[in-house]
Design a protein around this motif. Structure first.
Motif, PDB file in Angstrom:
ATOM      1  N   THR A 194       0.991  -1.577  -0.250  1.00 55.34           N
ATOM      2  CA  THR A 194      -0.413  -0.108  -0.089  1.00 55.34           C
ATOM      3  C   THR A 194       0.872   1.289   0.284  1.00 55.34           C
ATOM      4  N   ALA A 195      -0.005   1.815  -0.298  1.00 55.30           N
ATOM      5  CA  ALA A 195       1.072   3.756  -0.621  1.00 55.30           C
ATOM      6  C   ALA A 195       0.949   4.132   0.688  1.00 55.30           C
ATOM      7  N   PHE A 196       0.355   3.751   1.530  1.00 56.71           N
ATOM      8  CA  PHE A 196       0.007   4.374   2.828  1.00 56.71           C
ATOM      9  C   PHE A 196       1.302   3.870   4.341  1.00 56.71           C
ATOM     10  N   SER A 197       1.537   2.383   3.461  1.00 58.42           N
ATOM     11  CA  SER A 197       2.547   1.877   4.182  1.00 58.42           C
ATOM     12  C   SER A 197       3.562   1.542   4.115  1.00 58.42           C
ATOM     13  N   PRO A 198       4.942   1.510   4.853  1.00 59.48           N
ATOM     14  CA  PRO A 198       6.542   0.818   3.836  1.00 59.48           C
ATOM     15  C   PRO A 198       5.786  -1.310   4.586  1.00 59.48           C
ATOM     16  N   GLU A 199       4.821  -1.528   5.049  1.00 59.47           N
ATOM     17  CA  GLU A 199       4.842  -2.609   5.593  1.00 59.47           C
ATOM     18  C   GLU A 199       3.966  -3.351   4.160  1.00 59.47           C
ATOM     19  N   ALA A 221      -5.531 -13.896  12.179  1.00 55.88           N
ATOM     20  CA  ALA A 221      -4.578 -13.706  11.227  1.00 55.88           C
ATOM     21  C   ALA A 221      -4.150 -12.676  11.092  1.00 55.88           C
ATOM     22  N   VAL A 222      -4.835 -11.714  10.647  1.00 52.93           N
ATOM     23  CA  VAL A 222      -4.579 -10.775  10.124  1.00 52.93           C
ATOM     24  C   VAL A 222      -5.191  -9.346  10.889  1.00 52.93           C
ATOM     25  N   GLU A 223      -4.013  -8.221  11.204  1.00 50.47           N
ATOM     26  CA  GLU A 223      -3.928  -7.245  11.500  1.00 50.47           C
ATOM     27  C   GLU A 223      -3.567  -6.399  11.415  1.00 50.47           C
ATOM     28  N   GLY A 224      -4.186  -5.404  11.881  1.00 54.50           N
ATOM     29  CA  GLY A 224      -3.415  -3.289  11.507  1.00 54.50           C
ATOM     30  C   GLY A 224      -3.867  -3.086  10.354  1.00 54.50           C
ATOM     31  N   TRP A 225      -3.313  -3.044   9.041  1.00 57.36           N
ATOM     32  CA  TRP A 225      -4.295  -1.714   8.477  1.00 57.36           C
ATOM     33  C   TRP A 225      -4.710  -3.378   7.122  1.00 57.36           C
ATOM     34  N   SER A 226      -3.713  -4.146   7.670  1.00 58.64           N
ATOM     35  CA  SER A 226      -3.889  -5.188   5.981  1.00 58.64           C
ATOM     36  C   SER A 226      -4.879  -5.787   6.787  1.00 58.64           C
ATOM     37  N   ALA A 227      -5.700  -5.672   7.829  1.00 62.72           N
ATOM     38  CA  ALA A 227      -6.886  -6.822   8.395  1.00 62.72           C
ATOM     39  C   ALA A 227      -7.933  -5.966   7.266  1.00 62.72           C
TER      40      ALA A 227
END
Length: 384
Positions: free
Chosen positions: A67-72, A85-91
């Motif tokens: 994503t453009a809004f996180s380097p992860e 199994a999911v967390e943060g913005w990727s949830a």
């Protein structure tokens, strides 16, 4: 960011062009706040600020999201998808992939995908940046995986992702607006039956604009205030012997006041009166046009401020300033505890009212707001 630039960013991350680009809008709720999870009525419209997702197929069964809004960059096997199994913005995107299977989609043979997401919907402003992510991803995965789900079902997919994977106890309004909206119209949604009707708004012919005041007081639906309001509504319904507050109307208020404690009664009163305001707004638009709905918007804000207690001083100041400067009507919008206010204003007063709001915030010592106008826009779509 345009579809072409999202495609270019995808290619930088993945090494080849995407299969396509899909987008979905944020939304403004014109009126009907916290009524959705009480099986009531809401009246949102999609806005001309969108989230875009570029998607490419993989040769394995891995979903990889950037994503453009996180380097992860997050990777997970399709078979390992679950709310835990999911967390943060990727949830948000990964929760959608999981939730598709909960609505009968057979994911056992689908290929993995690479996703790249960018958004022009402000985060934390109450304009449903989350539903824009969920809806764009849901539409993209439904198409490339050949699932054949209806847009109404995809809205439920997005809601389940937000409830279970993200942990926010929200209703179905945001996803419905993002997926079902038409340009220049609102979505009048019955959250019990899920019947939706597209209602022309007529803002442009009436020389009216919707001014957004983003207070930059960030809210988060997964935190306690939103959940506490929902719990109060459920407690009120139980105490009054109904399945949901949708089953009550204005005539039930005296009994509710007699049987409930003061706080629960005020929560219940907001929902009952807000449902009625939604119905009145739709009827007024049809009979008199948008210039006549201002008092309903104003009353909605008072109810959210005093009965539901979800406003904050910055939202109150934005609303009061817009009203004092001649807005047709104004109210906070979204889940509350921060976010944005909306004001329905004459086109030739937009700049003056925005300037007055900025001056009022500066005088109060608040962080400067961001002000901009939005137009009722079409729902989720494939762009490329």
């Amino acid at each position: 960011m345009t579809a072409s630039s999202v495609s270019q960013e995808f290619e930088k991350h993945v090494g080849h062009p995407p299969l396509g680009v899909w987008s979905a809008p944020g939304r403004v709720n014109l009126i009907g706040e916290h009524t959705d999870y009480n099986e009531g009525f809401v009246f949102p419209f999609a806005i001309d600020r969108r989230t875009e997702v570029a998607l490419g197929l993989r040769s394995d069964r891995v979903i990889r999201v950037a994503t453009a809004f996180s380097p992860e960059v997050v990777e997970i096997a399709i078979d390992d998808l679950s709310p835990d199994a999911v967390e943060g913005w990727s949830a948000y995107p990964l929760g959608v992939a999981w939730a598709l299977g909960e609505f009968g989609a057979d994911l056992s043979g689908v290929p993995g995908v690479d996703l790249y997401i960018d958004s022009k919907v402000p985060v934390g402003a109450g304009l449903s940046s989350s539903a824009a992510i969920e809806s764009s991803v849901a539409l993209a995965l439904d198409e490339v995986w050949g699932l054949g789900l209806s847009r109404e079902t995809l809205a439920r997919v997005g809601q389940l992702a937000e409830n279970r994977a993200v942990g926010a106890p929200t209703g179905i309004m945001d996803q419905s607006a993002s997926l079902l909206a038409h340009a220049d119209a609102g979505v009048f949604l019955d959250c019990r039956s899920l019947d939706a009707e597209v209602i022309p708004l007529g803002f442009a012919p009436a020389d009216l604009a919707v001014l957004i005041v983003d207070t930059h007081v960030e809210h988060a639906h997964a935190t306690g205030g939103y959940a506490a309001r929902r719990a109060s509504c459920e407690a009120g319904a139980r105490a009054l012997g109904v399945d949901s507050l949708r089953d009550l109307d204005i005539d039930d208020l005296p009994r509710a006041e007699a049987e409930l404690d003061d706080e629960t009664f005020r929560r219940v009163r907001h929902i009952i009166t807000e449902n009625q305001r939604v119905l009145d707004t739709v009827r007024t638009l049809r009979l008199e046009g948008p210039g006549a709905i201002g008092a309903l918007l104003d009353a909605s804000h008072v109810s959210m401020r005093d009965d539901f207690e979800i406003s904050v001083p910055q939202l109150d100041l934005a609303v009061e300033t817009a009203q004092a400067e001649g807005a047709v009507g104004a109210r906070m919008t979204g889940g509350g505890f921060g976010g944005a206010a909306i004001a329905l204003v004459a086109v030739d007063r937009v700049d003056a009212i925005a300037a007055a709001v900025h001056e009022a915030f500066a005088a109060a010592g608040y962080r400067a707001p961001t002000t901009f106008t939005v137009s009722p826009s079409e729902g989720a779509r494939r762009d490329v």
